[in-house]
Design an enzyme around this catalytic site. Structure first.
Site, short mmCIF file in Angstrom:
data_model
loop_
_atom_site.label_atom_id
_atom_site.label_comp_id
_atom_site.label_asym_id
_atom_site.label_seq_id
_atom_site.Cartn_x
_atom_site.Cartn_y
_atom_site.Cartn_z
N CYS A 249 -36.99 18.18 -6.56
CA CYS A 249 -38.32 18.14 -7.18
C CYS A 249 -38.48 16.89 -8.05
CB CYS A 249 -38.58 19.43 -7.94
SG CYS A 249 -40.34 19.72 -8.26
N HIS A 334 -37.68 23.44 -3.49
CA HIS A 334 -36.63 24.12 -4.25
C HIS A 334 -35.70 24.91 -3.32
CE1 HIS A 334 -37.96 23.37 -8.43
NE2 HIS A 334 -39.13 23.23 -7.83
N GLU A 336 -33.04 26.33 -4.08
CA GLU A 336 -32.51 27.49 -4.79
C GLU A 336 -33.50 28.65 -4.81
OE1 GLU A 336 -35.15 25.75 -7.81
OE2 GLU A 336 -33.85 24.96 -6.25
#
Length: 366
Positions: A249, A334, A336
């Site tokens: 990001c 993202h 994650e």
């Protein structure tokens, strides 16, 4: 129930019901399209300075639990929903969304037409707004003038980055994680892989970072315009070619700018857990979790050592790059998740593998 106003800088006024904190608050209004994950959204530091609108109509139905936080202190300025669930039902629920926002001094508003608000943002871009009590003393014209006169925030990262370094120990690869406003999901994924992580502030120098002899460097997510983080850009520029890196990001944007690329502001950003991204190397499409208001200009990559690796299928913007000479790759989304799909979680394994390969080269040269 107390009434509350959401006043936009273009003069649009929404009247709804107040929840959370009773204070007034000002920020940039954005929307996110996730159907679940409001707890992670509220606690995501990338939302610093923003009043967050949920496009999904019913919010709060599973309450707040101890496990799903992405930071300790929420950075949002306000929360906007169509309907607030007053009586959540979930075996993990510890308290209601209303009680949580009250405890964190964050105001909310429910009962407004979030579809209309989203259409305004989509047509005009992200707008400044104020959440305030609906009483006879409110002067909308004065509020609009105040909003229009308020300059944009430029110190996002400084507010959410830690003031000092701290360890998250492991026995595997040593990773220095530069925290520009990190979601803790990133740290969790590194810890799952037994990485020995040192989290450092955004303005840590390249010399300090290299003094820890890291096997790799992680560039975290964070809020705001990457061009405002000049210390981070200079640090990353000095680190290129020294050690493997993985950026997510804002980390992706800072690395790209450090490599000579340019960034631009998106009309209304990418926020939600359902954004399709195509990997140009494999042809695979992942659904991804995203939260950003800026993107890297693909045309500006031509004069750099960066290769475009991923694109957003919704609008064709840059979603990932890889350095042509050094073991460095970054993505705009993202991997994650937290919240969102975990299609791209394998990128953390690629980072571990990249560090192992580089460590093997070092042993051969020793």
């Amino acid at each position: 129930m107390k009434k509350r106003l959401l006043v936009l800088e273009d003069g649009t006024v929404f009247t709804g019901t107040a929840f959370g904190s009773e204070r007034a608050s000002q920020g940039e209004v954005v929307f996110t399209t996730g159907m679940t994950g409001y707890q992670e959204t509220i606690s995501d530091p990338s939302f610093y300075g923003q009043i967050v609108t949920l496009t999904y109509p019913l919010v709060g139905n599973y309450g707040i639990n101890r496990d799903d936080f992405e930071s300790i202190t929420p950075a949002i300025r306000g929360f906007v929903v169509r309907e607030l669930a007053k009586n959540p039902s979930n075996f993990r629920c510890d308290l209601t969304l209303d009680d949580y926002l009250t405890s964190k001094d964050i105001p909310g508003i429910e009962g407004i037409d979030t579809r209309k608000l989203t259409r305004i943002i989509r047509s005009k871009g992200s707008v400044k707004a104020i959440l305030t009590a609906a009483d006879e003393e409110v002067n909308v014209d004065e509020i609009v003038a105040q909003l229009q006169a308020t300059p944009a925030i430029t110190h996002h990262v400084r507010e959410v980055s830690p003031k000092a370094a701290y360890p998250s120990p492991g026995r595997g690869k040593r990773v220095v994680l530069i925290d520009y406003g990190m979601k803790h999901g990133i740290l969790r994924e590194l810890n799952k892989r037994d990485c020995d992580v040192l989290v450092v502030p955004y303005n840590t120098s390249a010399e300090e970072i290299l003094a820890w002899h890291p096997d790799g460097i992680m560039l975290s997510n964070g809020p705001g315009n990457p061009e405002d983080v000049q210390e981070g850009i200079e640090t990353v520029r000095s680190l290129i070619g020294k050690v493997p890196m993985f950026g997510i990001c804002l980390g992706h944007q800072i690395f790209s700018l450090a490599s000579g690329a340019k960034a631009f502001k998106l009309p209304f950003g990418h926020r939600g857990g359902n954004h399709p991204v195509k990997d140009l190397r494999t042809g695979r499409t992942d659904l991804t979790s995203q939260n950003h208001g800026y993107a890297i200009d693909i045309e500006s990559l031509k004069d750099t050592d960066l290769e475009l690796t991923h694109i957003a299928l919704n609008d064709g913007t840059c979603e990932g790059v890889r350095h042509k000479k050094y073991p460095i790759f970054t993505v705009q989304y993202h991997p994650e998740a937290s919240p969102g799909p975990e299609d791209s979680n394998h990128l953390f394994d690629e980072f571990i593998e990249m560090m192992e390969v580089e460590a093997g080269k070092g042993k051969q040269h020793a």
